[in-house]
Design a protein around this motif. Structure first.
Motif, PDB file in Angstrom:
ATOM      1  N   GLN A  91      -8.673  16.583  -1.062  1.00  0.00           N
ATOM      2  CA  GLN A  91      -9.122  15.205  -1.195  1.00  0.00           C
ATOM      3  C   GLN A  91      -7.928  14.275  -0.966  1.00  0.00           C
ATOM      4  O   GLN A  91      -6.835  14.518  -1.495  1.00  0.00           O
ATOM      5  CB  GLN A  91      -9.708  14.943  -2.592  1.00  0.00           C
ATOM      6  N   LEU A  92      -8.180  13.235  -0.187  1.00  0.00           N
ATOM      7  CA  LEU A  92      -7.129  12.263   0.131  1.00  0.00           C
ATOM      8  C   LEU A  92      -7.575  10.875  -0.306  1.00  0.00           C
ATOM      9  O   LEU A  92      -8.716  10.475  -0.036  1.00  0.00           O
ATOM     10  CB  LEU A  92      -6.846  12.249   1.633  1.00  0.00           C
ATOM     11  N   THR A  93      -6.684  10.148  -0.936  1.00  0.00           N
ATOM     12  CA  THR A  93      -6.982   8.794  -1.383  1.00  0.00           C
ATOM     13  C   THR A  93      -5.851   7.872  -0.965  1.00  0.00           C
ATOM     14  O   THR A  93      -4.686   8.140  -1.279  1.00  0.00           O
ATOM     15  CB  THR A  93      -7.154   8.734  -2.907  1.00  0.00           C
ATOM     16  N   GLU A  94      -6.211   6.815  -0.243  1.00  0.00           N
ATOM     17  CA  GLU A  94      -5.211   5.851   0.203  1.00  0.00           C
ATOM     18  C   GLU A  94      -5.131   4.678  -0.769  1.00  0.00           C
ATOM     19  O   GLU A  94      -6.131   4.258  -1.355  1.00  0.00           O
ATOM     20  CB  GLU A  94      -5.552   5.298   1.597  1.00  0.00           C
ATOM     21  N   PHE A  95      -3.945   4.126  -0.877  1.00  0.00           N
ATOM     22  CA  PHE A  95      -3.695   2.935  -1.677  1.00  0.00           C
ATOM     23  C   PHE A  95      -2.769   2.010  -0.902  1.00  0.00           C
ATOM     24  O   PHE A  95      -2.002   2.464  -0.053  1.00  0.00           O
ATOM     25  CB  PHE A  95      -2.998   3.299  -3.001  1.00  0.00           C
ATOM     26  N   GLY A  96      -2.844   0.719  -1.204  1.00  0.00           N
ATOM     27  CA  GLY A  96      -1.826  -0.184  -0.723  1.00  0.00           C
ATOM     28  C   GLY A  96      -2.203  -1.155   0.360  1.00  0.00           C
ATOM     29  O   GLY A  96      -1.370  -1.970   0.768  1.00  0.00           O
ATOM     30  N   GLY A  97      -3.425  -1.095   0.845  1.00  0.00           N
ATOM     31  CA  GLY A  97      -3.815  -2.054   1.867  1.00  0.00           C
ATOM     32  C   GLY A  97      -3.974  -3.450   1.295  1.00  0.00           C
ATOM     33  O   GLY A  97      -3.905  -3.657   0.086  1.00  0.00           O
ATOM     34  N   GLY A  98      -4.178  -4.420   2.180  1.00  0.00           N
ATOM     35  CA  GLY A  98      -4.372  -5.780   1.717  1.00  0.00           C
ATOM     36  C   GLY A  98      -4.095  -6.791   2.806  1.00  0.00           C
ATOM     37  O   GLY A  98      -3.991  -6.447   3.984  1.00  0.00           O
ATOM     38  N   LEU A  99      -3.959  -8.029   2.381  1.00  0.00           N
ATOM     39  CA  LEU A  99      -3.690  -9.146   3.280  1.00  0.00           C
ATOM     40  C   LEU A  99      -2.210  -9.509   3.192  1.00  0.00           C
ATOM     41  O   LEU A  99      -1.669  -9.664   2.083  1.00  0.00           O
ATOM     42  CB  LEU A  99      -4.547 -10.351   2.885  1.00  0.00           C
ATOM     43  N   VAL A 100      -1.575  -9.625   4.333  1.00  0.00           N
ATOM     44  CA  VAL A 100      -0.159  -9.962   4.375  1.00  0.00           C
ATOM     45  C   VAL A 100       0.085 -10.921   5.527  1.00  0.00           C
ATOM     46  O   VAL A 100      -0.624 -10.873   6.541  1.00  0.00           O
ATOM     47  CB  VAL A 100       0.699  -8.687   4.506  1.00  0.00           C
ATOM     48  N   GLN A 101       1.071 -11.774   5.373  1.00  0.00           N
ATOM     49  CA  GLN A 101       1.407 -12.717   6.429  1.00  0.00           C
ATOM     50  C   GLN A 101       2.222 -12.031   7.518  1.00  0.00           C
ATOM     51  O   GLN A 101       2.899 -11.022   7.259  1.00  0.00           O
ATOM     52  CB  GLN A 101       2.196 -13.884   5.853  1.00  0.00           C
ATOM     53  N   PRO A 102       2.170 -12.547   8.728  1.00  0.00           N
ATOM     54  CA  PRO A 102       3.006 -11.989   9.797  1.00  0.00           C
ATOM     55  C   PRO A 102       4.476 -11.965   9.376  1.00  0.00           C
ATOM     56  O   PRO A 102       4.974 -12.921   8.773  1.00  0.00           O
ATOM     57  CB  PRO A 102       2.772 -12.950  10.960  1.00  0.00           C
ATOM     58  N   GLY A 103       5.123 -10.854   9.697  1.00  0.00           N
ATOM     59  CA  GLY A 103       6.508 -10.667   9.295  1.00  0.00           C
ATOM     60  C   GLY A 103       6.673 -10.006   7.948  1.00  0.00           C
ATOM     61  O   GLY A 103       7.784  -9.607   7.581  1.00  0.00           O
ATOM     62  N   GLY A 104       5.590  -9.865   7.222  1.00  0.00           N
ATOM     63  CA  GLY A 104       5.639  -9.261   5.905  1.00  0.00           C
ATOM     64  C   GLY A 104       5.612  -7.746   5.941  1.00  0.00           C
ATOM     65  O   GLY A 104       5.631  -7.136   7.012  1.00  0.00           O
ATOM     66  N   SER A 105       5.581  -7.167   4.740  1.00  0.00           N
ATOM     67  CA  SER A 105       5.616  -5.706   4.610  1.00  0.00           C
ATOM     68  C   SER A 105       4.518  -5.220   3.681  1.00  0.00           C
ATOM     69  O   SER A 105       4.077  -5.950   2.782  1.00  0.00           O
ATOM     70  CB  SER A 105       6.968  -5.249   4.047  1.00  0.00           C
ATOM     71  N   LEU A 106       4.093  -3.994   3.924  1.00  0.00           N
ATOM     72  CA  LEU A 106       3.169  -3.295   3.040  1.00  0.00           C
ATOM     73  C   LEU A 106       3.581  -1.836   3.016  1.00  0.00           C
ATOM     74  O   LEU A 106       4.115  -1.319   4.000  1.00  0.00           O
ATOM     75  CB  LEU A 106       1.729  -3.391   3.533  1.00  0.00           C
ATOM     76  N   LYS A 107       3.291  -1.180   1.892  1.00  0.00           N
ATOM     77  CA  LYS A 107       3.534   0.251   1.806  1.00  0.00           C
ATOM     78  C   LYS A 107       2.235   0.929   1.415  1.00  0.00           C
ATOM     79  O   LYS A 107       1.680   0.677   0.348  1.00  0.00           O
ATOM     80  CB  LYS A 107       4.612   0.572   0.775  1.00  0.00           C
ATOM     81  N   LEU A 108       1.749   1.777   2.309  1.00  0.00           N
ATOM     82  CA  LEU A 108       0.537   2.532   2.049  1.00  0.00           C
ATOM     83  C   LEU A 108       0.891   3.888   1.442  1.00  0.00           C
ATOM     84  O   LEU A 108       1.923   4.474   1.777  1.00  0.00           O
ATOM     85  CB  LEU A 108      -0.253   2.748   3.340  1.00  0.00           C
ATOM     86  N   SER A 109       0.015   4.347   0.555  1.00  0.00           N
ATOM     87  CA  SER A 109       0.186   5.661  -0.052  1.00  0.00           C
ATOM     88  C   SER A 109      -1.044   6.510   0.229  1.00  0.00           C
ATOM     89  O   SER A 109      -2.164   5.991   0.266  1.00  0.00           O
ATOM     90  CB  SER A 109       0.369   5.537  -1.566  1.00  0.00           C
ATOM     91  N   CYS A 110      -0.825   7.790   0.389  1.00  0.00           N
ATOM     92  CA  CYS A 110      -1.905   8.754   0.587  1.00  0.00           C
ATOM     93  C   CYS A 110      -1.678   9.888  -0.401  1.00  0.00           C
ATOM     94  O   CYS A 110      -0.762  10.699  -0.219  1.00  0.00           O
ATOM     95  CB  CYS A 110      -1.906   9.272   2.014  1.00  0.00           C
ATOM     96  N   ALA A 111      -2.484   9.916  -1.440  1.00  0.00           N
ATOM     97  CA  ALA A 111      -2.343  10.927  -2.476  1.00  0.00           C
ATOM     98  C   ALA A 111      -3.312  12.074  -2.211  1.00  0.00           C
ATOM     99  O   ALA A 111      -4.505  11.839  -2.001  1.00  0.00           O
ATOM    100  CB  ALA A 111      -2.617  10.319  -3.845  1.00  0.00           C
ATOM    101  N   ALA A 112      -2.790  13.287  -2.212  1.00  0.00           N
ATOM    102  CA  ALA A 112      -3.601  14.477  -1.943  1.00  0.00           C
ATOM    103  C   ALA A 112      -3.831  15.270  -3.216  1.00  0.00           C
ATOM    104  O   ALA A 112      -2.959  15.364  -4.080  1.00  0.00           O
ATOM    105  CB  ALA A 112      -2.911  15.351  -0.906  1.00  0.00           C
TER     106      ALA A 112
END
Length: 125
Positions: A3-24
């Motif tokens: 089973q895989l579950t992603e976290f960390g998506g969302g709305l961000v402004q251009p030039g910004g950063s996000l970190k996605l996680s995938c927990a198994a």
């Protein structure tokens, strides 16, 4: 089963950063590779990056090279996708996948039997 579950998506402004996680969870020892794919509106799914248990890394989309970094924490059974300098064209549903593809086939989504539910990333001002 894995089973895989992603976290960390969302709305961000251009030039910004996000970190996605995938927990198994589950039979994680049955898979060798975890990958990130994305599907932009109206387009086919595309390969972003993959990381093997050995630590070998492969990036797919040329436009993310130098901006996105895939990594893993084996103790937590989690794979990350650090996304920097985000652009509006990075807007997509990002999904992680796990399987045992051969090295030359890691870009192929059909090589992965296990998928997360996907997480929306929107880059917009």
């Amino acid at each position: 089963q894995v089973q895989l579950t992603e976290f960390g998506g969302g709305l961000v402004q251009p030039g910004g950063s996000l970190k996605l996680s995938c927990a198994a969870s589950g039979r994680t020892s049955s898979t060798r590779t975890t990958a990130w794919f994305r599907q932009r509106p109206g387009q086919e799914r595309e390969f972003v990056a993959a990381i093997r248990r050995s630590g070998d890394i492969q990036y797919g989309v040329d436009s993310v090279k130098g901006r996105f970094t895939i990594s893993r924490d084996a103790a937590k059974n989690t794979v990350y996708l650090q996304m920097n300098s985000l652009k509006p064209e990075d807007t997509a549903v990002y999904s992680c996948a796990a399987g045992t593809p051969i090295l030359s086939n890691q870009y192929n989504p059909t090589a992965y039997p296990y998928w997360g539910q996907g997480t929306q990333v929107t880059v917009s001002s």
